[in-house]
Structure formats: structure tokens, C-alpha cells
Design an enzyme around this catalytic site. Structure first.
Site, PDB file in Angstrom:
ATOM      1  N   LYS A 155      60.571  39.907  68.302  1.00  0.00           N
ATOM      2  CA  LYS A 155      61.938  40.372  68.541  1.00  0.00           C
ATOM      3  C   LYS A 155      62.910  39.188  68.645  1.00  0.00           C
ATOM      4  O   LYS A 155      63.019  38.425  67.707  1.00  0.00           O
ATOM      5  CB  LYS A 155      61.957  41.250  69.795  1.00  0.00           C
ATOM      6  CG  LYS A 155      60.862  42.327  69.815  1.00  0.00           C
ATOM      7  CD  LYS A 155      61.070  43.421  68.785  1.00  0.00           C
ATOM      8  CE  LYS A 155      59.868  44.346  68.655  1.00  0.00           C
ATOM      9  NZ  LYS A 155      59.413  44.939  69.909  1.00  0.00           N
ATOM     10  N   TYR A 190      57.497  49.914  76.935  1.00  0.00           N
ATOM     11  CA  TYR A 190      57.453  50.016  75.472  1.00  0.00           C
ATOM     12  C   TYR A 190      56.416  51.084  75.081  1.00  0.00           C
ATOM     13  O   TYR A 190      55.364  51.188  75.714  1.00  0.00           O
ATOM     14  CB  TYR A 190      57.071  48.642  74.911  1.00  0.00           C
ATOM     15  CG  TYR A 190      56.957  48.601  73.425  1.00  0.00           C
ATOM     16  CD1 TYR A 190      58.086  48.681  72.625  1.00  0.00           C
ATOM     17  CD2 TYR A 190      55.720  48.472  72.808  1.00  0.00           C
ATOM     18  CE1 TYR A 190      57.982  48.645  71.248  1.00  0.00           C
ATOM     19  CE2 TYR A 190      55.605  48.425  71.434  1.00  0.00           C
ATOM     20  CZ  TYR A 190      56.742  48.521  70.653  1.00  0.00           C
ATOM     21  OH  TYR A 190      56.636  48.483  69.294  1.00  0.00           O
ATOM     22  N   ARG A 238      40.803  30.837  64.405  1.00  0.00           N
ATOM     23  CA  ARG A 238      40.845  31.945  65.376  1.00  0.00           C
ATOM     24  C   ARG A 238      40.908  31.410  66.797  1.00  0.00           C
ATOM     25  O   ARG A 238      41.415  32.051  67.710  1.00  0.00           O
ATOM     26  CB  ARG A 238      39.639  32.880  65.199  1.00  0.00           C
ATOM     27  CG  ARG A 238      39.729  34.073  66.128  1.00  0.00           C
ATOM     28  CD  ARG A 238      38.787  35.245  65.874  1.00  0.00           C
ATOM     29  NE  ARG A 238      37.618  34.948  65.126  1.00  0.00           N
ATOM     30  CZ  ARG A 238      36.562  34.256  65.592  1.00  0.00           C
ATOM     31  NH1 ARG A 238      36.562  33.794  66.837  1.00  0.00           N
ATOM     32  NH2 ARG A 238      35.525  34.030  64.824  1.00  0.00           N
ATOM     33  N   ASP A 296      56.695  41.862  81.042  1.00  0.00           N
ATOM     34  CA  ASP A 296      57.008  41.814  79.604  1.00  0.00           C
ATOM     35  C   ASP A 296      58.491  41.460  79.511  1.00  0.00           C
ATOM     36  O   ASP A 296      59.362  42.272  79.822  1.00  0.00           O
ATOM     37  CB  ASP A 296      56.704  43.187  78.991  1.00  0.00           C
ATOM     38  CG  ASP A 296      57.041  43.259  77.499  1.00  0.00           C
ATOM     39  OD1 ASP A 296      57.872  42.448  77.030  1.00  0.00           O
ATOM     40  OD2 ASP A 296      56.497  44.139  76.813  1.00  0.00           O
TER      41      ASP A 296
HETATM   42  C1  PLP Z   1      58.184  45.379  70.366  1.00  0.00           C
HETATM   43  C2  PLP Z   1      57.752  45.305  71.778  1.00  0.00           C
HETATM   44  C3  PLP Z   1      56.406  45.140  72.112  1.00  0.00           C
HETATM   45  C4  PLP Z   1      55.316  45.056  71.060  1.00  0.00           C
HETATM   46  O1  PLP Z   1      55.478  43.948  70.247  1.00  0.00           O
HETATM   47  P1  PLP Z   1      54.946  43.875  68.728  1.00  0.00           P
HETATM   48  O2  PLP Z   1      55.252  42.483  68.351  1.00  0.00           O
HETATM   49  O3  PLP Z   1      55.702  44.909  67.953  1.00  0.00           O
HETATM   50  O4  PLP Z   1      53.484  44.189  68.788  1.00  0.00           O
HETATM   51  C5  PLP Z   1      56.058  45.035  73.449  1.00  0.00           C
HETATM   52  N1  PLP Z   1      56.994  45.126  74.421  1.00  0.00           N
HETATM   53  C6  PLP Z   1      58.297  45.303  74.128  1.00  0.00           C
HETATM   54  C7  PLP Z   1      59.279  45.385  75.242  1.00  0.00           C
HETATM   55  C8  PLP Z   1      58.729  45.404  72.810  1.00  0.00           C
HETATM   56  O5  PLP Z   1      60.022  45.588  72.536  1.00  0.00           O
END
Ligand code: PLP
Length: 390
Positions: A201, A104, A51, A176
Site C-alpha cells: 500500500k 482488514y 527463501r 497492523d
Molecule cells: C492490504 C492490507 C493487508 C494485506 O496486505 P496484502 O499486501 O494485500 O497481502 C493487511 N492489512 C491491511 C490494513 C491492509 O490494508
């Protein structure tokens, strides 16, 4: 019969392995208490309990650090875990956070519900408009959270303006970078304080690993993020980290190819009579075209959005006829995926509100993958024909 050791000494290291081995061990033995002290105090390399960190997370984090010009970034169990580690690891009751109004979906939800519940006030604004962001800043504003290309209308934040504003006011700028990736923008080099990703992604790229990443320029902030993530167990799985490291090896190739095809698809769709609108950042008809050119260094990325006329019957017909393209609310996969905000990410909004935001019923978002471009445009043509026939 002699007793046998249940745990015979494991190999100390897979010397000479070209690919990173998977190390699922939850716990790591030390030689003695002094050796453990040295690891905890950062004087020696090593791991204690997964962890707190493990070799596969470390290998992945160093690879993404190199792409983002970061040091000491942290891999988390999902993109939302990275968002959570920043917002809850660095903010305190009484603080104020500004977020982009097209973040998001789950990030928006955290801004709207969870932070206020914990006594952290939030304001959502258009991060393409620096004056609006400036007007929202209060003495207790701790940070601005933005995405560079918004979902799903692909509008551009004024990253340089936000970085300047953040510097002037002492507010942290958190970016982000999931949609844009370090291939198009490296936020830390443009004045952001913190960069984060849903590694799930494009970076990982195969829709088989769920992970996040976060890196702060200031080591003290990074330590606070790390401590919060470790205490709250936002830890990634070694196997997912291993898959993502493997995916990352082809990231640049996948990105280039997907982007080239996205450009072709955007231009193709724009020429079809059955399409009323196409959004792609480098197209001259994109509302933020000039900013996209300046900010994304000529990259348009792999996302294309478009609108077809009609209602649910037409969108159903289109999705069903887009044979071979997963109708799935994600992005960044090796295969092209199609998503429909009105029935997924934006389903909680009224149809009127969605229309105001530029997302009528016929709005689709495409995450372009690695298919042959001609095969792909052929599928879209057939889907458009089916939607028009209905
Ligand atoms: C998918 C996504 C998230 C969240 O990510 P997860 O891996 O699904 O928790 C955050 N920000 C953006 C822009 C995303 O496309």
C-alpha cells in the site's frame, strides 16, 4: 573447442552503484564449509538461498526498520504473509487471540476460520474500547491484533490503552500499521510488541509490488517469525523489494501531499448537499476526533470515507462518473482510488449488518493520491451531480 564455463565468476559487488542493484539470484556460493557455517551462525554477512533472505529484501527491511524504530524486521511476500507469520509463527493450539472487529478483510477471515480450525480460539472486539478488550482476555490469551485506523469507517483504536493493558497482562500487542504508516504512528515506540505492514500500500505506493513487513521488539520473537516465514516460504521477490525500495524513497513526500489533499477533499465533500456524511480523522465531526488528535500527532492520513444518499443506481452512477479515478479495492496508490465496501470488502455481510456498522449502500472509501486538489474535487463534484441526476 574448449569447454566454456556456464557460470563464469559473476561480479562480486556493484561497487559504487548509487541505486541498489536487483539481485534475482536464488542461490549464493560460499568459499568453503567454514564460510557457510559463519553465515548460518550469523558471524559473517552473506546469503545462502533466497527463501532464507536476499540482498534486496535486506535493503528494504533496513529502510523500513529505520522508519519504525525497529531492528531486524523481516520483509515478506505480501501483507497477509506478515499477518500469517505473526499469528501462526507465534501461536500454538490452545492459545487465544483477540482481534479488532474491523480488521482488514482477510485478517478477519483468518481470525474467524483458519485459527479456530487449527485449535486457536479467537474473539473479535472493538479495539477502541479497552474495557471490552480487557473483558475478552483469558489466561491463554497470547496476543491482541489491531489496526489503528479501521477500514472503512476510519475509527481509532485506543492504542495507548491497549499497550498498557498488554503490558499489565503479558499479552502481546500486534499493530497492523498499514493505514497509518510510521509517518503518523510508530507503534513500537508506543508500547506495541510487534508492528506489521502491507508494504503493497502506501510504503511502496505504486500498486506494482506486493509485499509485507513485520518487526518484533523481542529478538527471540523475531527469530520465531523469521523461522516460520522461511519454512513456509512467505518470501518476497527481489524485484518487488527493489520496486518498493524505490517507492519508499518518496514515501514522505507522497504521504504529505496525499494527506493535504485528503483534508481538502474531506472538507469539500462535507460542504456538498449530495453528501450525507464525511469521515476524516482530523475533522471535528469525526466520532474519534480527540483520540485522533492525540494519537496521530495531527496527521489525518490519506483515507476519506463518505456517504451519498440512495441505492445501487446512485452508487453505480457515482463510480462511473468519477472519470480518471480507478474504482478499485486498494489503497495507497499514487493515483486516487475509490472503493465501495458493499460490493467489495464487506459484500459477505447483509445490507442490515452493513448499515449497523455505519456502511449503507451509499458508503464510499477514497484513497487520495497525488492529483491536483482542484482537479480532484472537480471530479467528485461531477460524480455527485451524476449520482443525484439518476
Ligand atoms: C492490504 C492490507 C493487508 C494485506 O496486505 P496484502 O499486501 O494485500 O497481502 C493487511 N492489512 C491491511 C490494513 C491492509 O490494508
Amino acid at each position: 573447442m574448449k569447454p566454456t564455463l556456464i557460470r563464469p565468476a559473476p561480479p562480486r559487488a556493484a561497487q559504487g552503484a548509487v541505486a541498489t542493484p536487483i539481485m534475482p539470484s536464488v542461490v549464493y556460493a560460499a568459499d568453503d564449509p567454514d564460510a557457510l557455517d559463519a553465515i548460518y551462525e550469523g558471524r559473517a554477512q552473506g546469503h545462502t538461498y533466497s527463501r532464507e533472505g536476499h540482498p534486496n529484501a535486506a535493503a528494504l527491511a533496513r529502510a523500513i526498520d529505520a522508519m519504525e524504530h525497529a531492528t531486524g524486521g523481516l520483509v515478506t511476500g505480501s501483507g497477509m504473509a506478515a499477518v500469517t507469520a505473526v499469528l501462526l509463527g507465534l501461536c500454538t493450539s490452545g492459545d487465544h487471540v483477540i482481534g479488532g472487529d474491523a480488521l482488514y478483510g482477510r485478517s478477519l477471515r483468518m481470525m474467524a476460520d483458519d485459527l479456530p480450525r487449527l485449535g486457536i480460539a479467537t474473539t473479535l472486539v472493538d479495539t477502541g474500547d479497552v474495557d471490552a478488550v480487557r473483558a475478552a482476555i483469558r489466561p491463554e490469551t497470547r496476543m491482541i491484533l489491531c489496526e489503528i485506523v479501521s477500514n472503512p469507517t476510519l475509527r481509532l483504536a485506543d492504542l495507548d490503552g491497549l499497550a498498557e493493558l498488554a503490558q499489565q497482562t503479558g499479552v502481546l500487542l500486534v499493530v497492523d500499521n498499514t493505514f497509518t504508516t510510521p509517518r503518523a504512528v510508530q507503534p513500537l515506540r508506543r508500547g506495541a510488541d510487534i508492528v506489521l505492514h502491507s508494504v503493497t500500500k502506501l510504503l511502496s505506493g505504486h500498486s506494482d509490488a506486493m509485499l509485507g513487513y513485520v518487526a518484533a521488539r523481542n529478538p527471540e520473537l523475531q527469530r520465531q517469525i523469521y523461522d516460520f516465514a522461511t519454512t513456509t516460504g512467505l518470501t518476497p521477490s527481489p524485484f518487488d523489494c527493489w520496486l518498493a525500495e524505490r517507492g519508499l524513497a518518496t514515501f514522505h513526500l507522497r504521504f504529505e501531499r496525499a494527506q493535504d489533499t485528503a483534508r481538502i477533499l474531506a472538507d469539500h465533500l462535507a460542504a456538498q448537499p449530495g453528501v450525507t456524511r464525511v469521515l476524516y480523522p482530523t475533522r471535528p465531526d469525526h466520532p474519534d476526533h480527540n483520540r485522533a488528535q492525540a494519537l496521530l500527532d495531527g496527521q489525518g492520513c490519506n483515507m476519506v470515507s463518505f456517504v451519498i444518499p440512495g441505492g445501487r443506481a446512485q452508487t453505480n452512477a457515482f463510480a462511473r462518473a468519477a472519470d480518471g479515478i480507478a474504482f478499485a479495492p486498494t489503497l495507497g496508490d499514487v493515483g486516487t482510488t475509490l472503493s465501495h465496501p458493499a460490493s467489495s470488502s464487506h459484500r459477505s455481510l447483509s445490507a442490515e449488518r452493513r448499515a449497523e456498522l455505519g456502511m449503507p449502500e451509499g458508503f464510499f472509501r477514497v484513497s487520495v493520491g497525488l492529483e491536483d486538489p482542484e482537479a480532484l474535487t472537480g471530479i467528485f463534484d461531477r460524480a455527485l451531480t451524476a449520482a443525484t441526476a439518476d
